[in-house]
Every structure is written in C-alpha cells, then in structure tokens.
Write a protein that holds these residues in place. Sequence first.
Motif, PDB file in Angstrom:
ATOM      1  N   LEU A  30       0.864  -1.183   0.000  1.00 46.65           N
ATOM      2  CA  LEU A  30       0.000   0.000   0.000  1.00 46.65           C
ATOM      3  C   LEU A  30       0.900   1.232   0.000  1.00 46.65           C
ATOM      4  O   LEU A  30       1.685   1.440   0.927  1.00 46.65           O
ATOM      5  CB  LEU A  30      -0.916   0.009   1.226  1.00 46.65           C
ATOM      6  N   ILE A  31       0.801   2.036  -1.045  1.00 41.46           N
ATOM      7  CA  ILE A  31       1.530   3.300  -1.100  1.00 41.46           C
ATOM      8  C   ILE A  31       0.656   4.366  -0.437  1.00 41.46           C
ATOM      9  O   ILE A  31      -0.474   4.611  -0.881  1.00 41.46           O
ATOM     10  CB  ILE A  31       1.870   3.695  -2.554  1.00 41.46           C
ATOM     11  N   GLY A  32       1.158   4.959   0.638  1.00 40.68           N
ATOM     12  CA  GLY A  32       0.340   5.922   1.371  1.00 40.68           C
ATOM     13  C   GLY A  32       1.099   6.504   2.542  1.00 40.68           C
ATOM     14  O   GLY A  32       2.304   6.273   2.703  1.00 40.68           O
ATOM     15  N   HIS A  33       0.381   7.256   3.375  1.00 39.76           N
ATOM     16  CA  HIS A  33       0.988   7.935   4.524  1.00 39.76           C
ATOM     17  C   HIS A  33       0.532   7.265   5.817  1.00 39.76           C
ATOM     18  O   HIS A  33      -0.679   7.147   6.079  1.00 39.76           O
ATOM     19  CB  HIS A  33       0.596   9.414   4.531  1.00 39.76           C
ATOM     20  N   ALA A  34       1.488   6.846   6.620  1.00 36.96           N
ATOM     21  CA  ALA A  34       1.191   6.161   7.880  1.00 36.96           C
ATOM     22  C   ALA A  34       0.302   7.022   8.765  1.00 36.96           C
ATOM     23  O   ALA A  34       0.506   8.231   8.895  1.00 36.96           O
ATOM     24  CB  ALA A  34       2.501   5.843   8.609  1.00 36.96           C
ATOM     25  N   GLY A  35      -0.701   6.392   9.356  1.00 36.81           N
ATOM     26  CA  GLY A  35      -1.571   7.079  10.293  1.00 36.81           C
ATOM     27  C   GLY A  35      -2.746   7.796   9.672  1.00 36.81           C
ATOM     28  O   GLY A  35      -3.684   8.179  10.385  1.00 36.81           O
ATOM     29  N   HIS A  36      -2.732   7.994   8.344  1.00 40.62           N
ATOM     30  CA  HIS A  36      -3.889   8.645   7.718  1.00 40.62           C
ATOM     31  C   HIS A  36      -5.089   7.709   7.832  1.00 40.62           C
ATOM     32  O   HIS A  36      -4.960   6.496   7.653  1.00 40.62           O
ATOM     33  CB  HIS A  36      -3.596   8.953   6.251  1.00 40.62           C
ATOM     34  N   PRO A  37      -6.284   8.252   8.147  1.00 46.85           N
ATOM     35  CA  PRO A  37      -7.455   7.381   8.333  1.00 46.85           C
ATOM     36  C   PRO A  37      -7.728   6.450   7.153  1.00 46.85           C
ATOM     37  O   PRO A  37      -8.152   5.316   7.349  1.00 46.85           O
ATOM     38  CB  PRO A  37      -8.611   8.371   8.530  1.00 46.85           C
ATOM     39  N   GLU A  38      -7.482   6.932   5.931  1.00 45.67           N
ATOM     40  CA  GLU A  38      -7.718   6.068   4.772  1.00 45.67           C
ATOM     41  C   GLU A  38      -6.764   4.882   4.773  1.00 45.67           C
ATOM     42  O   GLU A  38      -7.162   3.749   4.452  1.00 45.67           O
ATOM     43  CB  GLU A  38      -7.559   6.877   3.476  1.00 45.67           C
ATOM     44  N   VAL A  39      -5.516   5.117   5.129  1.00 42.64           N
ATOM     45  CA  VAL A  39      -4.527   4.038   5.178  1.00 42.64           C
ATOM     46  C   VAL A  39      -4.880   3.049   6.286  1.00 42.64           C
ATOM     47  O   VAL A  39      -4.822   1.830   6.102  1.00 42.64           O
ATOM     48  CB  VAL A  39      -3.110   4.623   5.380  1.00 42.64           C
ATOM     49  N   VAL A  40      -5.265   3.578   7.443  1.00 44.12           N
ATOM     50  CA  VAL A  40      -5.676   2.704   8.555  1.00 44.12           C
ATOM     51  C   VAL A  40      -6.855   1.836   8.130  1.00 44.12           C
ATOM     52  O   VAL A  40      -6.894   0.627   8.402  1.00 44.12           O
ATOM     53  CB  VAL A  40      -6.039   3.561   9.792  1.00 44.12           C
ATOM     54  N   GLY A  41      -7.812   2.439   7.445  1.00 40.99           N
ATOM     55  CA  GLY A  41      -8.995   1.691   6.997  1.00 40.99           C
ATOM     56  C   GLY A  41      -8.651   0.625   5.972  1.00 40.99           C
ATOM     57  O   GLY A  41      -9.153  -0.497   6.033  1.00 40.99           O
ATOM     58  N   THR A  42      -7.782   0.971   5.012  1.00 37.16           N
ATOM     59  CA  THR A  42      -7.409   0.008   3.970  1.00 37.16           C
ATOM     60  C   THR A  42      -6.636  -1.161   4.564  1.00 37.16           C
ATOM     61  O   THR A  42      -6.909  -2.328   4.255  1.00 37.16           O
ATOM     62  CB  THR A  42      -6.584   0.697   2.865  1.00 37.16           C
ATOM     63  N   MET A  43      -5.666  -0.871   5.429  1.00 35.63           N
ATOM     64  CA  MET A  43      -4.891  -1.956   6.042  1.00 35.63           C
ATOM     65  C   MET A  43      -5.763  -2.827   6.929  1.00 35.63           C
ATOM     66  O   MET A  43      -5.504  -4.023   7.095  1.00 35.63           O
ATOM     67  CB  MET A  43      -3.714  -1.370   6.826  1.00 35.63           C
ATOM     68  N   GLY A  44      -6.835  -2.235   7.458  1.00 35.89           N
ATOM     69  CA  GLY A  44      -7.747  -2.975   8.325  1.00 35.89           C
ATOM     70  C   GLY A  44      -8.752  -3.845   7.601  1.00 35.89           C
ATOM     71  O   GLY A  44      -9.608  -4.473   8.232  1.00 35.89           O
ATOM     72  N   GLN A  45      -8.651  -3.895   6.262  1.00 34.30           N
ATOM     73  CA  GLN A  45      -9.533  -4.797   5.511  1.00 34.30           C
ATOM     74  C   GLN A  45      -9.045  -6.234   5.560  1.00 34.30           C
ATOM     75  O   GLN A  45      -9.804  -7.165   5.277  1.00 34.30           O
ATOM     76  CB  GLN A  45      -9.616  -4.347   4.039  1.00 34.30           C
ATOM     77  N   LEU A  46      -7.760  -6.416   5.902  1.00 33.11           N
ATOM     78  CA  LEU A  46      -7.138  -7.736   5.824  1.00 33.11           C
ATOM     79  C   LEU A  46      -6.406  -8.051   7.122  1.00 33.11           C
ATOM     80  O   LEU A  46      -6.163  -7.161   7.934  1.00 33.11           O
ATOM     81  CB  LEU A  46      -6.155  -7.775   4.645  1.00 33.11           C
ATOM     82  N   PRO A  47      -6.040  -9.305   7.332  1.00 37.57           N
ATOM     83  CA  PRO A  47      -5.324  -9.667   8.559  1.00 37.57           C
ATOM     84  C   PRO A  47      -4.001  -8.905   8.698  1.00 37.57           C
ATOM     85  O   PRO A  47      -3.402  -8.491   7.701  1.00 37.57           O
ATOM     86  CB  PRO A  47      -5.078 -11.176   8.387  1.00 37.57           C
ATOM     87  N   ASP A  48      -3.565  -8.736   9.930  1.00 38.25           N
ATOM     88  CA  ASP A  48      -2.291  -8.065  10.191  1.00 38.25           C
ATOM     89  C   ASP A  48      -1.167  -8.740   9.399  1.00 38.25           C
ATOM     90  O   ASP A  48      -1.077  -9.970   9.344  1.00 38.25           O
ATOM     91  CB  ASP A  48      -1.943  -8.124  11.684  1.00 38.25           C
ATOM     92  N   GLY A  49      -0.336  -7.921   8.769  1.00 35.20           N
ATOM     93  CA  GLY A  49       0.796  -8.450   8.018  1.00 35.20           C
ATOM     94  C   GLY A  49       0.522  -8.693   6.554  1.00 35.20           C
ATOM     95  O   GLY A  49       1.453  -8.930   5.777  1.00 35.20           O
TER      96      GLY A  49
END
Length: 316
Positions: free
Chosen positions: A126-145
């Motif tokens: 995922l190309i993005g900025h750490a901590g941005h709500p959109e990035v948090v939401g996208t990473m939270g669609q799938l299991p950790d890692g």
Amino acid sequence: MTATPRPPLTILRAAPRGFCAGVDRAIQIVERAIERFGAPVYVRHEIVHNRHVVERLEALGAVFVEELDECPTDRPVVFSAHGVAKAVPAEAKRREMIYVDATCPLVSKVHVEAERHFANGDEIILIGHAGHPEVVGTMGQLPDGAISLVETVADAERFEPNDPSRIAFVTQTTLSVDDTSAIVQALQARFPDMKAPHKEDICYATTNRQAAVKAMAPRSDIVFVIGSPNSSNSVRLVEVAQRAGARAAALVSCADDVDWSSLGSIRTVGITAGASAPEDLVEGLIEAFRTRFDVQLEDIRVTDEDVVFKLPRAVA
C-alpha cells in the motif's frame, strides 16, 4: 480627499477545486441521517478533513467522536469518507447499532482490490501515509501483516517481499500524482511482475486539482490552497504548487489565516481549494483580496467534473 487607488491584482482561480463527489456524498449522508433519525447523530472521526464543514454539521446535530465505544447504542453512527477497518462495522453489528457507511466509493474500490489480491495469494504493498485514516482503513480490511506500507522511494528500494513474483500494489487515493509515480517506478524496476490496479487508485478529483494547480503555478507570485492541515489532498496541492513554479505557496483554512502584511508587491495570486473545502471559503478569500486590491479574476480550467455518487439506501 482622493482615495488611494488599490494596486492591480490578477487572481487565477483553479478549476476544478473544492468538494469532490465523495466529500459531497459524505456530507449529504450526515445531513440526511439527522433529518431521518433526528439529532444527535454520531460520526466516527471527522466526516471529511475540514473544520468548517465539521462545525456546520455539529450545529445541525452531529456529534463527532474518535471511536465507536464513545457512541450510545440507541443512536445512529456514520463512518467517515476515509473508510474504516472491517472491525468497526463488525463491532457496530455486535452492539446492534444503526450505522451508515459514508466511505467514498473510490476508497471502497481500493479495499476491494486489496481483498482480491489477498484472495489470489499476493503480497500487497500500500503506497500511502502512515496514520492517515484512509490508510488505517485500507490496512484494516485484511489480517495483520497482509499489507506492507510504503511511503517513499527509499521505502520502495528497501522493501523485501516474500516472493517477488507474487506482489501487487494499491495506493491511497489522495496522494501526489508525481510522488506516487516515482514510487511505483522504483518498485517496478525491482519487481517487473508486480500487479498494478486495473485503473489508477489516485482519485479523479485529486488528479484534476493537482493538474489545475500545475497550470496556474508558473504565473503565480503565491498560490493559496484553502484546506485543513490534516487534509492529505490539500497539503499535496501546496507541494505541487511549489514544484510547478509558484514563487510561494501556503495552506490556509480561510481568509482570516492570510498574513496580509507579508504579501509585498504581488501581481498574480493563484487560489484553489482541497477536495474537502467548501466553495464559500474560496469566495471569502477572493472578497478579502477585493477589499485590498483592484482584482481581475481569471479561471484556469483543466477539465469539467460531472461525477455523482449515489447515497446509501439507509438515507436515500
């Protein structure tokens, strides 16, 4: 006594600017929810990153909170346009809450892409900025890692996948087009088999607003971007203006933020607004210039936008 003539000033007004279809939809969802369910309606995180919008919705009966556990179970809650991790609606269902998801459909598209790659056994960047709500939401669609965040070209050059032949990338929708292109090129140089989105993830509105700023920046003594410091797309517009040739660029939330004494002998000013900034703030800034300068207004239009997103059935 003769009044001192006001100095001439050309204002270049970017088009498109301001609200995009996703922001407009998200704001309408909150307004409709208040009409349908009455106040208060809770909103998890700022519905969009603009304090003026948030304060107007608060006056109508919206209550903004950071987490779901701050919401009573007997009142509806709206999820912001930036998207949320899957755990959030799951928790709302567990608590038997009424909820409305205002995630921008273009952000949802990225979520679907990430899930598709995961189902195919690909490692996801995922190309993005750490901590941005959109990035948090996208990473939270799938299991950790399952998703690795890459923020810079240096990150791209350091990234080590488990299997170079089985990786794919998605991006935050509000990034700098040029910065993202450089990161993608760095990744593709190392991983030629990397899968790309079927259609670019950076949204049409981000791309169009950056293009308009690039068109007016070389003529501008200063470019003012109306937006909030936590608005990714607004901050990117300042960076784009600086790189595209503006002598200076500044992010302001409204006309009150302008340091008029520091402007000096300017002749041409560019004005735009981030995708979450309302048009009345643009008009207010132009009027503030009119009280100090003899203004000639010129629109710099790079394209027309006619995108409209449907409202969710719960508030349609």
